[in-house]
Motif scaffolding. Structure first.
Motif, PDB file in Angstrom:
ATOM      1  N   ALA A   1     -13.191  24.332  49.858  1.00  0.00           N
ATOM      2  CA  ALA A   1     -11.832  24.129  50.375  1.00  0.00           C
ATOM      3  C   ALA A   1     -11.133  25.458  50.661  1.00  0.00           C
ATOM      4  N   GLY A   2     -11.747  26.580  50.273  1.00  0.00           N
ATOM      5  CA  GLY A   2     -11.186  27.899  50.544  1.00  0.00           C
ATOM      6  C   GLY A   2     -10.316  28.453  49.428  1.00  0.00           C
ATOM      7  N   HIS A   3     -10.340  27.822  48.255  1.00  0.00           N
ATOM      8  CA  HIS A   3      -9.528  28.278  47.122  1.00  0.00           C
ATOM      9  C   HIS A   3     -10.400  29.067  46.139  1.00  0.00           C
ATOM     10  N   ALA A   4      -9.823  30.115  45.551  1.00  0.00           N
ATOM     11  CA  ALA A   4     -10.540  30.868  44.523  1.00  0.00           C
ATOM     12  C   ALA A   4     -10.745  29.948  43.327  1.00  0.00           C
ATOM     13  N   TYR A   5     -11.992  29.738  42.952  1.00  0.00           N
ATOM     14  CA  TYR A   5     -12.310  28.831  41.844  1.00  0.00           C
ATOM     15  C   TYR A   5     -12.468  29.604  40.544  1.00  0.00           C
ATOM     16  N   GLU A   6     -13.187  30.709  40.603  1.00  0.00           N
ATOM     17  CA  GLU A   6     -13.445  31.472  39.385  1.00  0.00           C
ATOM     18  C   GLU A   6     -13.644  32.937  39.748  1.00  0.00           C
ATOM     19  N   ARG A   7     -13.146  33.797  38.845  1.00  0.00           N
ATOM     20  CA  ARG A   7     -13.290  35.241  39.066  1.00  0.00           C
ATOM     21  C   ARG A   7     -13.716  35.883  37.747  1.00  0.00           C
TER      22      ARG A   7
ATOM     23  N   THR B   1     -15.517  16.555  40.122  1.00  0.00           N
ATOM     24  CA  THR B   1     -14.584  16.309  41.235  1.00  0.00           C
ATOM     25  C   THR B   1     -15.288  16.334  42.584  1.00  0.00           C
ATOM     26  N   GLY B   2     -16.598  16.536  42.592  1.00  0.00           N
ATOM     27  CA  GLY B   2     -17.373  16.488  43.838  1.00  0.00           C
ATOM     28  C   GLY B   2     -17.080  17.650  44.779  1.00  0.00           C
ATOM     29  N   MET B   3     -17.100  18.853  44.275  1.00  0.00           N
ATOM     30  CA  MET B   3     -16.828  20.040  45.106  1.00  0.00           C
ATOM     31  C   MET B   3     -18.090  20.456  45.860  1.00  0.00           C
ATOM     32  N   SER B   4     -18.530  19.578  46.767  1.00  0.00           N
ATOM     33  CA  SER B   4     -19.722  19.889  47.555  1.00  0.00           C
ATOM     34  C   SER B   4     -19.316  20.618  48.833  1.00  0.00           C
ATOM     35  N   GLY B   5     -20.300  21.282  49.426  1.00  0.00           N
ATOM     36  CA  GLY B   5     -20.055  22.050  50.649  1.00  0.00           C
ATOM     37  C   GLY B   5     -20.508  23.495  50.467  1.00  0.00           C
ATOM     38  N   THR B   6     -20.090  24.324  51.399  1.00  0.00           N
ATOM     39  CA  THR B   6     -20.507  25.731  51.362  1.00  0.00           C
ATOM     40  C   THR B   6     -19.519  26.559  50.558  1.00  0.00           C
TER      41      THR B   6
END
Length: 177
Positions: free
Chosen positions: A116-122, A151-156
Motif C-alpha cells: 500500500a506504500g506505507h512504512a511497515y517496519e524500520r 490482514t492479508g498484506m499481499s503484493g509487491t
C-alpha cells in the motif's frame, strides 16, 4: 655672450659624437678597440658564493592523493522460493545487504514498505569494516503469525536501505494472497 656659450657647448657635444653612436652611450672599457659590444657580465648571487646559475625551484614534497573508495550497496532477497510466496506458507523474508566503502562505523537502516506504500517496519544495524572490505548484513521480515499474514498484506513489497541516513539501494519481493 650667452648665445655664444650655448653655441660652443652644442658644438662640443656634437664633435664628441661619431656616426651611429650617441654621446650618452656607455663607454667601452679601455683596451677594447673592436667595434663589437662587450659581453654582459654574469649575474651574481649577492647572498651566495659566486656566479648565479639557473636553479630549478626546490622540489615540493608531493603526497600521493588518497584513494577514496566509494560507498556501494547491493541487496538481494534470499530464501523466498517461487512456489512458497503465499502469505500462509512464508514464515519470513530475508534480505541481504552487501555494503562496501564504509569509512569507520556506519549505521545501516532498512525500511520495509508495504504494498500500500506505507512504512511497515524500520530497523538498523551498525557496520564497521575497512573501506576496502565488503560487509553483508541480513534483515528479516517476519510474515507467519504477524499482521502481514493476518490482514492479508499481499503484493509487491519495497525494501529501502540507507547508510547514515543517505539512500543506498533498494530491493523488492512479492507475497501472494
Amino acid at each position: 655672450m650667452r648665445a655664444r656659450t650655448a653655441f660652443l657647448a652644442a658644438a662640443l657635444c656634437l664633435s664628441a659624437c661619431t656616426e651611429g653612436k650617441s654621446p650618452l652611450a656607455p663607454v667601452d672599457p679601455p683596451g677594447n678597440t673592436d667595434e663589437q659590444p662587450s659581453e654582459p657580465l654574469p649575474a651574481t648571487d649577492v647572498l651566495g658564493n659566486g656566479p648565479e646559475t639557473a636553479r630549478p625551484p626546490p622540489a615540493a614534497e608531493v603526497e600521493p592523493a588518497p584513494v577514496i573508495i566509494p560507498v556501494t550497496g547491493s541487496a538481494a532477497v534470499v530464501g523466498l522460493e517461487e512456489g512458497a510466496r503465499g502469505l500462509s506458507s512464508v514464515s519470513q523474508v530475508d534480505v541481504d545487504l552487501t555494503v562496501g566503502g564504509v569509512h569507520g562505523k556506519g549505521t545501516v537502516e532498512v525500511e520495509f514498505v508495504s504494498p500500500a506504500g506505507h512504512a511497515y517496519e524500520r530497523r538498523s544495524s551498525v557496520v564497521e569494516a575497512p573501506p576496502e572490505v565488503s560487509h553483508t548484513v541480513r534483515f528479516s521480515l517476519p510474515v507467519a503469525g504477524t499482521t502481514v499474514a493476518t490482514t492479508g498484506m499481499s503484493g509487491t513489497w519495497q525494501v529501502r536501505f540507507f547508510l547514515d541516513g543517505q539512500p543506498l539501494t533498494t530491493a523488492a519481493f512479492t507475497l501472494d494472497p
